[in-house]
Motif scaffolding. Structure first.
Motif, mmCIF file in Angstrom:
data_model
loop_
_atom_site.group_PDB
_atom_site.id
_atom_site.type_symbol
_atom_site.label_atom_id
_atom_site.label_comp_id
_atom_site.label_asym_id
_atom_site.label_seq_id
_atom_site.Cartn_x
_atom_site.Cartn_y
_atom_site.Cartn_z
ATOM 1 N N GLY A 1 0.785 -1.230 0.000
ATOM 2 C CA GLY A 1 0.000 0.000 0.000
ATOM 3 C C GLY A 1 0.816 1.279 0.000
ATOM 4 N N GLU A 2 2.130 1.175 0.141
ATOM 5 C CA GLU A 2 2.996 2.358 0.144
ATOM 6 C C GLU A 2 3.522 2.602 -1.275
ATOM 7 N N CYS A 3 3.596 3.860 -1.682
ATOM 8 C CA CYS A 3 4.088 4.221 -3.004
ATOM 9 C C CYS A 3 5.609 4.417 -2.941
ATOM 10 N N PHE B 1 2.752 -0.759 -11.377
ATOM 11 C CA PHE B 1 3.662 0.312 -11.788
ATOM 12 C C PHE B 1 2.872 1.496 -12.328
ATOM 13 N N TYR B 2 3.360 2.709 -12.015
ATOM 14 C CA TYR B 2 2.678 3.945 -12.382
ATOM 15 C C TYR B 2 3.607 4.868 -13.165
ATOM 16 N N CYS C 1 1.307 7.214 -7.007
ATOM 17 C CA CYS C 1 0.692 5.928 -7.339
ATOM 18 C C CYS C 1 -0.804 6.074 -7.601
ATOM 19 N N GLU C 2 -1.167 7.171 -8.249
ATOM 20 C CA GLU C 2 -2.539 7.386 -8.687
ATOM 21 C C GLU C 2 -2.585 7.715 -10.173
ATOM 22 N N SER C 3 -1.421 7.971 -10.763
ATOM 23 C CA SER C 3 -1.344 8.315 -12.178
ATOM 24 C C SER C 3 -1.678 7.082 -13.024
ATOM 25 N N VAL D 1 5.993 2.528 -7.955
ATOM 26 C CA VAL D 1 5.437 1.185 -7.801
ATOM 27 C C VAL D 1 4.761 1.070 -6.443
ATOM 28 N N LYS D 2 3.693 0.266 -6.406
ATOM 29 C CA LYS D 2 2.999 -0.009 -5.151
ATOM 30 C C LYS D 2 2.697 -1.503 -5.097
#
Length: 110
Positions: A53-55, A75-76, A82-84, A107-108
């Protein structure tokens, strides 16, 4: 009367200890293993036992990633965000190259 009061205190103390022990053990879960990745600068970098849960920022982005953990990695596109848009996911014990496409920068796990 003294025996009942003492016994009550013991029961309350043991109960509180059990609640604390079980509550704390589930609140800080982490992926077991590591994520190894090659940055766009060619550096080999690793995230060890990352918390779910951590970015996490991928320094200079990732050209290739090996998810050597027991948890899915997402992956973002944007660094530290980590919302993109999602670039891709890696299931546990899998690898992927991001050459020729969008380079992930965060990454999350979980």
């Amino acid at each position: 009367m003294y025996t009942l009061t003492c016994l009550g205190r013991v029961v309350v103390t043991v109960g509180a200890a059990l609640v604390l022990a079980t509550g704390l053990s589930t609140s800080a879960q982490a992926a077991t293993g590591h994520l190894a990745y090659r940055s766009t600068n060619g550096e080999e970098l690793t995230l060890d036992n990352p918390h779910n849960g951590e970015c996490f920022l991928l320094v200079s982005g990732a050209r290739r990633a090996d998810n050597n953990s027991d948890t899915r990695a997402t992956f973002y596109e944007e660094p530290g965000d980590c919302e993109s848009p999602v670039v891709g996911t890696l299931q546990p014990r899998t690898a992927r190259s991001f050459e020729g496409g969008t380079i992930p920068r965060s990454v999350k796990f979980g």
